[in-house]
Scaffold this motif. Structure first.
Motif, mmCIF file in Angstrom:
data_model
loop_
_atom_site.group_PDB
_atom_site.id
_atom_site.type_symbol
_atom_site.label_atom_id
_atom_site.label_comp_id
_atom_site.label_asym_id
_atom_site.label_seq_id
_atom_site.Cartn_x
_atom_site.Cartn_y
_atom_site.Cartn_z
ATOM 1 N N CYS B 297 -10.451 23.789 13.618
ATOM 2 C CA CYS B 297 -10.927 22.412 13.439
ATOM 3 C C CYS B 297 -12.383 22.376 12.996
ATOM 4 C CB CYS B 297 -10.774 21.629 14.727
ATOM 5 S SG CYS B 297 -9.089 21.586 15.339
ATOM 6 N N LYS B 298 -13.165 23.394 13.438
ATOM 7 C CA LYS B 298 -14.585 23.396 13.114
ATOM 8 C C LYS B 298 -14.826 23.857 11.679
ATOM 9 C CE LYS B 298 -15.602 24.365 17.911
ATOM 10 N NZ LYS B 298 -15.990 25.351 18.900
ATOM 11 N N GLU B 299 -13.830 24.505 11.089
ATOM 12 C CA GLU B 299 -14.008 25.092 9.769
ATOM 13 C C GLU B 299 -13.338 24.275 8.678
ATOM 14 O OE1 GLU B 299 -14.845 28.868 9.614
ATOM 15 O OE2 GLU B 299 -15.690 28.472 11.599
ATOM 16 N N VAL B 300 -12.098 23.897 8.916
ATOM 17 C CA VAL B 300 -11.297 23.311 7.840
ATOM 18 C C VAL B 300 -11.026 21.835 8.106
ATOM 19 C CG1 VAL B 300 -9.144 23.519 6.541
ATOM 20 C CG2 VAL B 300 -10.188 25.553 7.580
ATOM 21 N N ASP B 301 -11.353 21.022 7.110
ATOM 22 C CA ASP B 301 -11.067 19.595 7.237
ATOM 23 C C ASP B 301 -9.572 19.382 7.006
ATOM 24 O OD1 ASP B 301 -11.355 16.926 7.520
ATOM 25 O OD2 ASP B 301 -12.483 16.592 5.669
ATOM 26 N N PRO B 302 -8.844 18.876 7.977
ATOM 27 C CA PRO B 302 -7.384 18.756 7.802
ATOM 28 C C PRO B 302 -7.027 17.744 6.724
ATOM 29 C CG PRO B 302 -8.093 17.655 9.816
ATOM 30 C CD PRO B 302 -9.288 18.380 9.288
ATOM 31 N N GLU B 303 -6.006 18.093 5.941
ATOM 32 C CA GLU B 303 -5.508 17.177 4.914
ATOM 33 C C GLU B 303 -4.665 16.097 5.562
ATOM 34 O OE1 GLU B 303 -5.533 17.423 1.348
ATOM 35 O OE2 GLU B 303 -7.196 18.812 1.660
ATOM 36 N N LEU B 304 -4.581 14.962 4.887
ATOM 37 C CA LEU B 304 -3.697 13.911 5.363
ATOM 38 C C LEU B 304 -2.276 14.309 4.968
ATOM 39 C CD1 LEU B 304 -4.128 11.131 6.742
ATOM 40 C CD2 LEU B 304 -3.985 10.127 4.482
ATOM 41 N N THR B 305 -1.450 14.670 5.960
ATOM 42 C CA THR B 305 -0.104 15.166 5.639
ATOM 43 C C THR B 305 0.961 14.326 6.324
ATOM 44 O OG1 THR B 305 -0.365 16.713 7.451
ATOM 45 C CG2 THR B 305 -0.718 17.576 5.227
ATOM 46 N N ALA B 306 2.170 14.404 5.770
ATOM 47 C CA ALA B 306 3.267 13.608 6.313
ATOM 48 C C ALA B 306 3.740 14.205 7.631
ATOM 49 C CB ALA B 306 4.412 13.572 5.320
ATOM 50 N N VAL B 307 4.117 13.330 8.548
ATOM 51 C CA VAL B 307 4.692 13.760 9.809
ATOM 52 C C VAL B 307 6.175 14.029 9.532
ATOM 53 C CG1 VAL B 307 5.232 13.054 12.168
ATOM 54 C CG2 VAL B 307 3.095 12.329 11.088
ATOM 55 N N SER B 308 6.670 15.187 9.959
ATOM 56 C CA SER B 308 8.070 15.478 9.666
ATOM 57 C C SER B 308 8.971 14.536 10.457
ATOM 58 C CB SER B 308 8.384 16.934 10.018
ATOM 59 O OG SER B 308 8.040 17.168 11.364
ATOM 60 N N ASP B 309 10.088 14.198 9.936
ATOM 61 C CA ASP B 309 11.072 13.269 10.517
ATOM 62 C C ASP B 309 10.541 11.850 10.670
ATOM 63 O OD1 ASP B 309 12.160 15.750 10.995
ATOM 64 O OD2 ASP B 309 11.659 15.694 13.138
ATOM 65 N N ASP B 310 9.432 11.519 10.042
ATOM 66 C CA ASP B 310 8.910 10.170 10.219
ATOM 67 C C ASP B 310 8.335 9.701 8.885
ATOM 68 O OD1 ASP B 310 8.433 7.893 11.594
ATOM 69 O OD2 ASP B 310 6.790 8.675 12.832
ATOM 70 N N PRO B 311 9.188 9.378 7.939
ATOM 71 C CA PRO B 311 8.706 9.072 6.584
ATOM 72 C C PRO B 311 7.699 7.934 6.564
ATOM 73 C CG PRO B 311 11.013 8.419 6.878
ATOM 74 C CD PRO B 311 10.642 9.219 8.074
ATOM 75 N N GLY B 312 6.663 8.119 5.774
ATOM 76 C CA GLY B 312 5.641 7.078 5.649
ATOM 77 C C GLY B 312 4.514 7.224 6.654
ATOM 78 N N HIS B 313 4.685 8.107 7.622
ATOM 79 C CA HIS B 313 3.656 8.310 8.642
ATOM 80 C C HIS B 313 2.804 9.516 8.253
ATOM 81 C CE1 HIS B 313 2.839 8.519 13.280
ATOM 82 N NE2 HIS B 313 1.743 8.423 12.561
ATOM 83 N N LEU B 314 1.512 9.288 8.041
ATOM 84 C CA LEU B 314 0.618 10.365 7.628
ATOM 85 C C LEU B 314 -0.470 10.565 8.666
ATOM 86 C CD1 LEU B 314 0.406 8.899 4.108
ATOM 87 C CD2 LEU B 314 1.121 11.256 4.448
ATOM 88 N N GLN B 315 -0.915 11.830 8.804
ATOM 89 C CA GLN B 315 -1.966 12.095 9.792
ATOM 90 C C GLN B 315 -2.810 13.265 9.332
ATOM 91 O OE1 GLN B 315 -1.846 14.956 12.115
ATOM 92 N NE2 GLN B 315 -0.291 15.809 10.747
ATOM 93 N N ALA B 316 -4.036 13.329 9.821
ATOM 94 C CA ALA B 316 -4.932 14.422 9.443
ATOM 95 C C ALA B 316 -5.397 15.142 10.697
ATOM 96 C CB ALA B 316 -6.123 13.884 8.662
ATOM 97 N N CYS B 317 -4.594 16.116 11.166
ATOM 98 C CA CYS B 317 -4.966 16.865 12.365
ATOM 99 C C CYS B 317 -4.276 18.225 12.319
ATOM 100 C CB CYS B 317 -4.537 16.090 13.611
ATOM 101 S SG CYS B 317 -4.869 16.982 15.143
ATOM 102 N N HIS B 318 -4.996 19.279 12.803
ATOM 103 C CA HIS B 318 -4.440 20.632 12.747
ATOM 104 C C HIS B 318 -3.446 20.914 13.862
ATOM 105 C CE1 HIS B 318 -6.924 21.926 9.503
ATOM 106 N NE2 HIS B 318 -8.051 21.670 10.144
ATOM 107 N N LEU B 319 -3.461 20.092 14.883
ATOM 108 C CA LEU B 319 -2.624 20.354 16.059
ATOM 109 C C LEU B 319 -1.145 20.430 15.650
ATOM 110 C CD1 LEU B 319 -3.982 20.550 18.798
ATOM 111 C CD2 LEU B 319 -3.254 18.222 19.291
ATOM 112 N N ASP B 320 -0.406 21.359 16.315
ATOM 113 C CA ASP B 320 1.009 21.482 15.948
ATOM 114 C C ASP B 320 1.802 20.290 16.473
ATOM 115 O OD1 ASP B 320 2.515 22.718 18.702
ATOM 116 O OD2 ASP B 320 0.334 22.928 18.515
ATOM 117 N N GLU B 321 2.906 20.023 15.805
ATOM 118 C CA GLU B 321 3.659 18.810 16.101
ATOM 119 C C GLU B 321 4.215 18.795 17.518
ATOM 120 O OE1 GLU B 321 5.882 16.684 13.583
ATOM 121 O OE2 GLU B 321 4.597 17.003 11.837
ATOM 122 N N GLU B 322 4.560 19.978 18.005
ATOM 123 C CA GLU B 322 5.136 20.055 19.349
ATOM 124 C C GLU B 322 4.148 19.515 20.381
ATOM 125 O OE1 GLU B 322 6.956 23.686 21.852
ATOM 126 O OE2 GLU B 322 7.146 23.832 19.659
#
Lengths: 332, 342, 365
Positions: B297-322
């Motif tokens: 998190c301190k190095e890489v700015d997370p991209e805004l990516t789609a949440v799997s199984d949830d179309p249209g929902h985008l988020q920018a965080c490195h944390l794993d989905e689980e």
């Protein structure tokens, strides 16, 4: 609104009485006797006594003030209530009517002050507005240097400088004297052109300080107004920039300038003394200085009364004008 | 085609202290008749985003890039004349503080008709008639008599109604409302929100509602953009954001809000302060305040990516989905368990 | 019937161990007019007959919209304003009429936290000085002791004690509010009056301050009067809540009772106006939208002051007879100033508008 007006008028009367009383007290406190001066170098006690009686200075102070006030009122109750001409009395030194002394000096000072006011607004408005629109530009920086110089330099020094360079060295303008605005028949040395020609240097000298103050004030007001939310609203409506400036920025930014202008006319009357002295203009300032030098109480008092009246009337006009242009004042 | 499509919008301001990155790569779109909520704290760039779209930033200090396509036409590169045509006519805006947003020296009626006459060739009389109509629509009593009043003769709530009337006078396709109820009392806020909803139905305008109040967003938005430090942290449909929030900042915002319908002893608090945009943090801008921070998190700015199984929902965080599913469920359960029976 | 109501309108039932009691507190601001001599032609009744009792360790929340008199009331209690009428008792002692000098020992025990963390701290003084000022005024310790105490306080409110020498502008809004809290805490007060302490702060920072205030209350057994317009915030922090409208208390109850079963239609309208951060809940329910604006406190409506905006207004009753602030069902401590209290909560809009149905005081009395 009417209530406000009446209150302002009552205050004006109070102020007027206070100013004239203070002038009397100051003259009373000065250790000089106009009667002795009137009798010249070899004053005999009888001569002084006669002169004092003649001038009225042998009566108690409150009585002198009472007489003065009675003369000044435009009405009298002696022999039935009737209107009369308000009089300022006669000069101690030459027995001239002070009314006519003031009447001769006032147009000169008025020419200087009002012409000067036009002069300084002509400089301050464009410079102030432009430097507010282009902060930190070259024009803005030059304007700020002008402001600094204008505020720091004394009008007498500026006056002497102007008189030397533009008057004496370059010979562009006369450096002394006054010419009437209205020419008498056959008199070619008077008239509007001569009047303005004689006054160019005094106006410029007189206007510099105020122009500097006003450039600074207008610049600050305009910059502040440009950041107002309603200016953003106007732009959001799709108003073109000139309309935003005219109807939303300047209208609001120049409101306080109107009040300041009214208040500064009083200060300007005081400042006129310096300019009149430098250019030898026979205005109120010069008259007052001469009168004070010769302990001529009626003439001094006459100038004070007149100046006070002018200032009071001006403030009243400005207050009314402000109420007309600012609905928040008018309707509350 | 979307009504408004904002792509990678950036706005930087030059200041004496350096460059402030007020908006740093924001994308979203608004469809016809839709309501988009933009939430964020002060300084998150939500207002500047909209001022940039409207071309209302100071030209002297702001530099913008990216694009804002209005019906396919880029507003960022449009010439000033065209922009003026669109402003107030196709896109209208209302602001936070109704007390200062109206010009104190002009009559309400004149300010309203000015808005109309700038865009349509109508007579003074026609414009006044339309002004009365609009004032009536926004619920100002006896509107014909109020035209000649000045702003200071209206209360705050009434002034905001006047602002709304003014913004709708040309039937705009999009209304941008920048914290329109923040300066108002809660019952007045309810009046204004109800009014905006009703007028939106009536006029069919799309709305961008900028606010710091998650409650306002939950009640009136279809889509939500959560902004943090000039970037989009998360965006999606309102149900997605509130039922399955996917960004630790969104969790923090939700948890830090005391609620009428839930009881918690301690609020979840986000540590520290929002960063200065003069020197934003490296990597993910939320990392200094994030309780789940990882080395990446301190190095890489997370991209805004789609949440799997949830179309249209985008988020920018490195944390794993689980982990996210688990934490979001925990947060919502925590709020639910405290929820009082009603 | 009116007689009965009057009889039930007892003064506060006092047990004698209250920390603070306000009885029929009033503050009128004169409105003067005149050309030379100013004569009083009217008065703004900012606070008009407010009574409450507060026990040690309790938090009393005060909610109401701008202009309802909540801040004026706080200033009267702090004796920053002279009350026009009524009585304030602090720890059993009547402090209403005390002079400045006589108030001094009490000043140590009651402190205030203000809304605007930017305006309430002197920008030219260092933080250490601001926090230490009250200690120095009350001469509590040597310079070294005071300095140690200030650093301790900064640590307690979550600031770096090393920042003793900084100026307020070097801190963010939330940190400044922490300084305000440290300043209030310095002299170990019993009572802290918080006037909108978090309304100028961002949500995430607001939570920090609310948590801090709760922690401090637990650690130092503080008593709070917490004034806010945000019902969520008041609910979170208060034990008892008082709802004010136009200078008067319209409803007061324990927190849960007030939020779950509001009795006064104004409280109902306030609660329904608060947006719920949950799209399913928020959209399902209907807001009760009040008409118009709050009337001027210079010329308040007759009888029940809420009647011109009230959805359950009954002509001939609400505008004629002022309702008493008494129990209208629910726990005994729950009182409301309304002839036609809400039967249950939430109500549909139609139910809201029909007053005088079963369960109101009409039949209960």
């Amino acid at each position: 609104m009417l209530r406000y007006l009446i209150r302002r008028l009552l205050w004006a009367v109070l102020l007027f009485v206070a100013v004239t009383i203070v002038t009397y007290i100051i003259f009373y406190a000065i250790p000089a006797d106009p009667a002795r001066l009137a009798c010249g170098q070899r004053a005999t006690p009888e001569c002084i006594k006669r002169a004092a009686h003649y001038l009225g200075t042998d009566r108690p102070l409150y009585f002198q003030y009472y007489k003065f006030f009675g003369r000044l009122m435009p009405f009298s109750f002696r022999g039935g209530p009737h209107l009369k001409e308000p009089r300022l009395g006669r000069s101690f030194t030459n027995r001239q009517s002070v009314n006519s002394v003031v009447a001769h000096a006032a147009p000169v000072t008025a020419s200087l002050v009002f012409g000067g006011a036009v002069f300084w607004m002509l400089i301050a408005l464009p410079v102030g507005i432009l430097s507010a629109l282009r902060p930190r530009s070259l024009l803005d920086r030059i304007a700020m240097v002008f402001v600094l110089v204008g505020i720091s330099a004394h009008p007498v020094w500026i006056g002497l400088l102007f008189a030397y360079f533009f008057g004496f060295k370059a010979g562009l303008f006369p450096i002394t004297g006054y010419s009437d605005f209205f020419a008498h028949s056959g008199d070619t040395s008077a008239g509007p052109v001569q009047w303005a020609y004689h006054l160019v240097l005094p106006w410029a000298t007189f206007a510099i300080l105020f122009a500097a103050l006003y450039v600074r004030m207008i610049r600050a007001n305009v910059m502040e107004t440009l950041n107002e939310d309603y200016v953003r609203t106007a732009r959001a409506k799709g108003a073109p920039e000139w309309l935003v400036m005219r109807s939303h920025v300047l209208r609001n930014a120049l409101l306080p300038v109107v009040t300041m202008l009214g208040m500064d006319i009083g200060i300007a009357l005081g400042g006129a003394i310096f300019t009149e002295s430098v250019y030898g203009l026979p205005g109120l300032g010069k008259t007052a200085i001469t009168a004070i030098d010769s302990f001529d109480l009626p003439t001094t008092q006459g100038v004070v009364v007149f100046a006070t009246l002018v200032i009071i009337v001006f403030n009243l006009i400005i207050d009314l004008l402000y109420a007309v242009i600012d609905p928040r004042i008018r309707l509350s | 085609m979307a009504l408004l499509e904002v792509n990678d919008l950036k706005t930087y301001f030059r200041t004496d202290d350096g460059v402030v990155r007020a908006v740093d790569g924001v994308s979203f779109s608004v469809d016809k008749g839709q309501t988009l909520g933009i939430v964020g704290e002060s300084g998150s760039g939500k207002s500047v985003t909209c001022l940039t779209i409207m071309g209302l930033n100071s030209k002297r200090s702001a530099i913008s890039s990216g694009s804002a396509l209005w019906k396919g036409e880029d507003l960022l590169t449009a010439n000033p004349r065209r922009l003026r045509e669109i402003r107030g006519s196709e896109i209208a805006m209302i602001f936070q503080d109704p007390m200062t947003s109206l010009n104190p020296v002009h009559k309400i009626g004149d300010q309203l008709s000015e808005a109309m006459r700038l865009h349509e060739d109508v007579s003074r009389k026609q414009a006044r008639a339309r002004a009365v109509e609009l004032l009536k629509a926004v619920g100002i009593p006896r509107p014909d008599r109020r035209l000649d009043d000045y702003p200071h003769q209206f209360s705050g709530g009434m002034r905001q109604r006047v602002m709304i009337a003014m913004s709708l006078i040309n039937n705009p396709d999009l209304l941008i409302a920048d914290e329109p109820t923040t300066a108002l009392d809660v019952t007045t806020q309810a009046q204004i929100l109800t009014l905006i909803e009703r007028l939106q139905e009536e006029f069919g305008s799309a709305v961008i509602m900028i606010t710091h109040d998650l409650g306002v967003v939950a009640e009136i938005a279809d889509d939500v953009v959560v902004m943090y430090a000039a970037e989009v942290a998360e965006k999606g449909h309102v149900e997605q954001i509130f039922k399955k929030p996917h960004h630790p900042y969104t969790w923090g915002l939700m948890g830090s809000l005391p609620r009428l319908d839930a009881d918690v002893e301690r609020l979840v608090q986000i540590q520290g302060q929002p960063p200065s945009m003069l020197r934003p943090p490296t990597g993910c801008r939320f990392h200094p305040r994030c309780p789940y921070v990882m080395p990446i998190c301190k190095e890489v700015d997370p991209e805004l990516t789609a949440v799997s199984d949830d179309p249209g929902h985008l988020q920018a965080c490195h944390l794993d989905e689980e982990t996210k599913d688990r934490e979001a469920a925990k947060l919502l359960a925590g709020m639910m368990s405290g929820q009082t029976a009603s | 019937m009116a007689m009965q109501e009057e009889m039930r309108q007892t003064a506060l039932e006092l047990t004698g161990d209250e920390l603070l009691v306000a009885q029929d507190l009033k503050k009128y601001f004169p409105v003067t007019r005149g050309i030379v001599f100013q004569k009083e032609v009217a008065s703004v009744k900012a606070v008009d007959g407010v009574s409450f009792a507060l026990h040690e360790g309790e938090t009393l929340g005060v909610v109401g919209e701008s202009g309802c008199g909540k801040s004026t009331m706080a200033r009267c209690i702090m004796k920053l304003l002279e009350p026009t009428g009524g009585k304030i008792t602090f720890r059993g002692q009547d402090i209403t009429k005390l002079s400045r000098a006589e108030m001094r020992p009490f000043r140590r025990e009651m402190m205030m936290i203000f809304q605007d963390p930017y305006a309430s701290l002197n920008p030219r003084k260092r933080v250490g000085f601001i926090v230490a000022e009250a200690l120095q005024v009350h001469k509590l310790g040597t310079d070294a002791e005071i300095k140690r105490r200030v650093q301790e306080l900064l640590e307690v409110v979550g600031l770096n004690p090393e920042h003793y020498n900084r100026f307020p502008h070097e801190f963010s809004g939330g940190q400044r509010q922490r300084i305000g809290v440290a300043r209030a805490l310095a002299v170990n007060p019993k009572l802290i009056v918080c006037d909108e302490p978090v309304s100028a702060l961002d949500v995430s920072v607001q939570a920090q301050i609310l948590n801090l205030l709760k922690d401090l209350q637990r650690d130092f057994n503080l008593t709070y009067i917490f004034i806010a317009h945000d019902l969520n915030v008041v609910r979170h922090i208060s034990d008892r809540v008082m709802v004010m409208y136009l200078g008067q208390v319209v409803e007061t109850a324990d927190r849960n009772s007030l939020y779950q079963e509001p009795k006064h239609p104004y409280t109902g309208a306030l609660l329904s106006a608060v947006p719920v951060p949950d799209p399913t809940v928020g959209r399902g329910r209907k807001r009760i939208v009040l008409e118009g604006d709050v009337p001027s406190p210079m010329n308040p409506p007759s009888a029940c002051r809420f009647h011109p905006r009230c959805p359950r207004f009954v002509e001939g009753r609400c505008d004629v007879e002022e309702p008493a602030l008494i129990n209208r069902g629910g726990p005994a401590s729950h009182t409301a100033k309304c002839h036609f209290p809400l039967e249950r909560w939430p109500l549909t809009e139609a139910e809201m508008r029909t007053a005088g149905t079963a369960g109101t005081t009409e039949t209960a009395a």
